[in-house]
Structures are given as structure tokens and as C-alpha cells.
Design a protein around this motif. Structure first.
Motif, PDB file in Angstrom:
ATOM      1  N   ALA A  77       0.837  -1.196   0.000  1.00 34.30           N
ATOM      2  CA  ALA A  77       0.000   0.000   0.000  1.00 34.30           C
ATOM      3  C   ALA A  77       0.877   1.253   0.000  1.00 34.30           C
ATOM      4  O   ALA A  77       1.855   1.344   0.761  1.00 34.30           O
ATOM      5  N   PHE A  78       0.536   2.199  -0.838  1.00 34.31           N
ATOM      6  CA  PHE A  78       1.398   3.370  -1.030  1.00 34.31           C
ATOM      7  C   PHE A  78       1.517   4.202   0.232  1.00 34.31           C
ATOM      8  O   PHE A  78       2.576   4.804   0.501  1.00 34.31           O
ATOM      9  N   VAL A  97       4.016   2.393   2.623  1.00 30.69           N
ATOM     10  CA  VAL A  97       5.374   2.530   2.075  1.00 30.69           C
ATOM     11  C   VAL A  97       5.884   3.956   2.283  1.00 30.69           C
ATOM     12  O   VAL A  97       7.042   4.177   2.679  1.00 30.69           O
ATOM     13  N   GLY A  98       5.026   4.950   2.070  1.00 36.50           N
ATOM     14  CA  GLY A  98       5.418   6.334   2.294  1.00 36.50           C
ATOM     15  C   GLY A  98       5.713   6.632   3.746  1.00 36.50           C
ATOM     16  O   GLY A  98       6.629   7.406   4.065  1.00 36.50           O
ATOM     17  N   ALA A  99       4.956   6.010   4.660  1.00 35.33           N
ATOM     18  CA  ALA A  99       5.186   6.231   6.088  1.00 35.33           C
ATOM     19  C   ALA A  99       6.551   5.706   6.518  1.00 35.33           C
ATOM     20  O   ALA A  99       7.271   6.372   7.289  1.00 35.33           O
ATOM     21  N   HIS A 117      12.443  -0.609   4.713  1.00 40.15           N
ATOM     22  CA  HIS A 117      11.163  -1.187   4.318  1.00 40.15           C
ATOM     23  C   HIS A 117      11.384  -2.471   3.519  1.00 40.15           C
ATOM     24  O   HIS A 117      12.203  -2.521   2.601  1.00 40.15           O
ATOM     25  N   VAL A 118      10.648  -3.521   3.897  1.00 38.07           N
ATOM     26  CA  VAL A 118      10.701  -4.818   3.224  1.00 38.07           C
ATOM     27  C   VAL A 118       9.287  -5.164   2.774  1.00 38.07           C
ATOM     28  O   VAL A 118       8.367  -5.214   3.607  1.00 38.07           O
ATOM     29  N   HIS A 119       9.112  -5.394   1.487  1.00 37.95           N
ATOM     30  CA  HIS A 119       7.802  -5.752   0.967  1.00 37.95           C
ATOM     31  C   HIS A 119       7.448  -7.188   1.365  1.00 37.95           C
ATOM     32  O   HIS A 119       8.300  -8.086   1.299  1.00 37.95           O
TER      33      HIS A 119
END
Length: 374
Positions: A250-251, A254-256, A271-273
């Protein structure tokens, strides 16, 4: 009110009971309807009355006393009173004293009760259930169950604070941790966020703990999510120990994480997806780009949906495959590609029975036939 006192506050109830009995008018009581498992008698009421009679046998001036912790006078006179206490216990059969609320017996009982409720995720109203009360009184009539209000405002917060302090002590010994977080919206349109911490302890074991599940009153923008995650990390004193955060794609999430990673003196928060979520998106995209397989999924989903919504179809299919272990078709979830695969497998496994059910005069849905399903 009196029922609540008699169940959860026996000491107060026994003090006011004699006065109430003198002033209470007598009413003609109608017999209660017997329950199915009571064997023509109300076992619950019988047990309750039996316990009341035994407790009231101590007399109207009864005061609770912890029989498991004798006083110094009792210990000093134990040798002289041994024979008399033995004879008195035999002559006063059925008499007993309630456990004090601050006694070790009640402390251990309350802790085990709270663990039973919390770990089993039982309703707090369990302590007000007449059948649970009867069960506890059969085990030990001297135990007084706490009321729901006491559990909500006293025992549950105490256990929560104990768990928080233990986890903070555990995290203080850890140098690096990883987080996972996700959010969802419940049926009443309230948004919640959950954060879980992962770390390896001194025994080289992977440990996971849920830090919090909180209501997000603000809109779920990247800035608000970043502030919430930083607030949670600061509460547990792990902001500088976070090396990675696993989330979906979710964008806003990810932005947070990018906002937190860009803060001064922040060396972590990579960040790790989520691999499972990414794989699901890959399979979903592949299905959308394959019209032939998309058509198969639509037909399979139509058959399964019909079998779940039609009572006649469900009953017919169950009667045809009564000797099989699997008797129903699995319904898929659009966001889980593995559930679509399970749905296809269930259709292949029950193909002959599904065809017979669809072609039967009772159902007559040949438009959903599986002749060309191969």
C-alpha cells in the motif's frame, strides 16, 4: 442486586441477609421449567441451594476467615485444640468458611481465572454465567468469583500492566528488532492498526509479540501513519533498535516507512515488501492477462456460489457424496490466489457429483454443466 451480592460478594450478602429475610414479604413462587439435561430436576438451583445452606450453617454472624492461613494464636493452641477441632468438624458437617480475597488461595485462583479468560478469549460475562458459577462451586464452595466490573476495571488492567512491564524488560535486552504492521477497517467503519515486533532472544529463538492494536481516528495518510508508528516505537523504547519493517505494498504505508527512515539519526527502518502479498499480486496479474484461465475461474466461481446459496443444491450435493470426506465446494477469496486454487481442486475432486447434482430434476441448472471443464 441481591443476586449479584450473593454470587460475587458473599461476605456482604451474609451480613444483610438476616435483615432482608425479616422484612421481605412472601410471594408464591411458580416452579421453573425443567431444562433438558437436568434429568427432571433443576441441578443448578439444587447446587446453589445446597451451597447456600452450607454457608448459612455458620450462622447469621458469620465473618469470612482464611482457613488456609492460621493465626499465631491458632498455631500456639494447635496442640491443645487438635482433638476438639477434629470432633467439632465431624459434628458440624457441611460448615466451611469462605476464602479471603487477599489470601494466597484466592490470588492464585484469580490469576488462573484471568489466564483462562484471556488466553481462551472468553467473554468477561463468563463470571456471571449461572452454570459456570455452579461449576466453580462444585469444585470449591469457598471460592467467591469476582464480578464482571472487577475483572474489567481491576484484574484485567493489572494483568495487562504486568505483561507490558515484562515485555519492556525483555525488549531492553535486545539490540535489533523487526516490525510488521497492517491496518483494516471493521464493519462499523472504524480503522485499526496492529504492530508486531520480532526478535531473537538470548537462547537464539525467534520471538514475536503483538505490541498494540489501536484505533486510527485520523485519516490513513503517510504522515499520520508515520506519526503513529513513531509513537508506538517510542512507547516501547525501540525506535533506534528497529532495523526493518515488513508491510504490504500500500502506497501510504510505504510512504510512512520512508518518512521514518529519513528522520535525523535514524539508521534503521528499512522497508521490506511482504513476499506473500507480492506473490499474490503477481499471480493475480498473470490471471488477468490470461483470458482463458479467467473464464475458467468465472465459471468455477459461479458453480460454487450457486451451490452455497441454494439450499437444494447443497443438500443434493451432500447426499450424492455422503461417502466422501469432502462434501462441499470451497469458495475462493478474490484477494487470495491460493483460495482460487483450492476451489479448482475441490471442483475437480467432486466433478462427477457436481454434474449429477446440476443435471438432477430438482436443480436443473445445465447452464452450469462441466462437460468441457477439462
Amino acid at each position: 442486586m441481591l443476586s449479584h451480592l450473593s454470587i460475587h460478594h458473599r461476605d456482604i450478602y451474609l451480613q444483610v441477609q438476616p435483615k432482608l429475610q425479616k422484612s421481605r414479604p412472601k410471594y408464591s413462587s411458580t416452579p421453573k421449567r425443567p431444562r433438558l439435561l437436568d434429568e427432571n430436576r433443576n441441578e443448578t438451583e439444587e447446587c446453589k441451594n445446597e451451597v447456600d445452606v452450607q454457608i448459612n450453617a455458620a450462622g447469621p454472624s458469620f465473618t469470612p476467615k482464611d482457613t488456609d492461613a492460621p493465626t499465631s494464636n491458632d498455631r500456639g493452641n494447635s496442640s491443645t485444640q487438635a482433638s476438639s477441632s477434629s470432633s467439632s468438624s465431624q459434628s458440624s458437617h457441611g460448615k466451611f468458611l469462605l476464602h479471603l480475597r487477599n489470601s494466597e488461595k484466592m490470588k492464585h485462583f484469580l490469576r488462573q481465572l484471568m489466564l483462562f479468560i484471556v488466553r481462551g478469549m472468553h467473554c468477561l460475562s463468563l463470571v456471571d454465567n449461572l452454570f459456570f458459577i455452579t461449576f466453580v462451586r462444585y469444585l470449591d464452595p469457598r471460592i467467591t468469583l469476582p464480578c464482571r466490573s472487577s475483572i474489567t476495571h481491576k484484574h484485567l488492567p493489572e494483568m495487562y500492566n504486568e505483561a507490558v512491564n515484562k515485555l519492556k524488560e525483555e525488549l531492553a535486552l535486545i539490540r535489533w528488532v523487526a516490525l510488521t504492521t497492517d491496518g483494516w477497517t471493521c464493519r462499523n467503519n472504524h480503522h485499526y492498526i496492529t504492530v508486531t515486533v520480532y526478535f531473537i532472544n538470548s537462547e537464539m529463538k525467534m520471538i514475536s509479540r503483538v505490541l498494540t492494536t489501536e484505533h486510527m481516528e485520523e485519516s490513513c495518510t503517510s504522515e499520520n501513519l508515520a506519526n503513529k508508528l513513531k509513537e508506538i516505537a517510542d512507547t516501547w523504547n525501540i525506535f533506534n533498535e528497529v532495523v526493518a519493517v515488513v508491510t504490504d505494498n500500500a502506497f501510504n504505508v510505504v510512504g510512512a516507512i520512508k518518512i521514518l527512515a529519513s528522520l535525523p539519526n535514524c539508521a534503521g527502518w528499512r522497508h521490506v515488501h511482504c513476499f506473500a502479498h507480492t506473490l499474490s499480486l503477481i499471480v493475480k496479474g498473470a490471471i488477468e492477462k490470461t483470458p482463458e484461465f479467467s473464464a475458467i475461474l468465472l465459471r468455477a466461481r459461479a458453480i460454487v456460489t450457486f451451490s452455497h446459496q441454494s439450499h437444494k443444491a447443497t443438500a443434493k450435493l451432500a447426499s450424492l457424496c455422503k461417502d466422501r470426506t469432502i462434501k462441499v465446494l470451497a469458495q475462493d477469496v478474490a484477494t487470495r490466489w491460493s483460495s482460487s486454487l483450492i476451489m479448482i481442486w475441490s471442483l475437480i475432486d467432486l466433478k462427477e457429483f457436481v454434474q449429477d447434482a446440476l443435471r438432477s430434476p430438482v436443480i436443473d441448472r445445465r447452464d452450469l454443466d462441466l462437460d468441457d471443464f477439462e
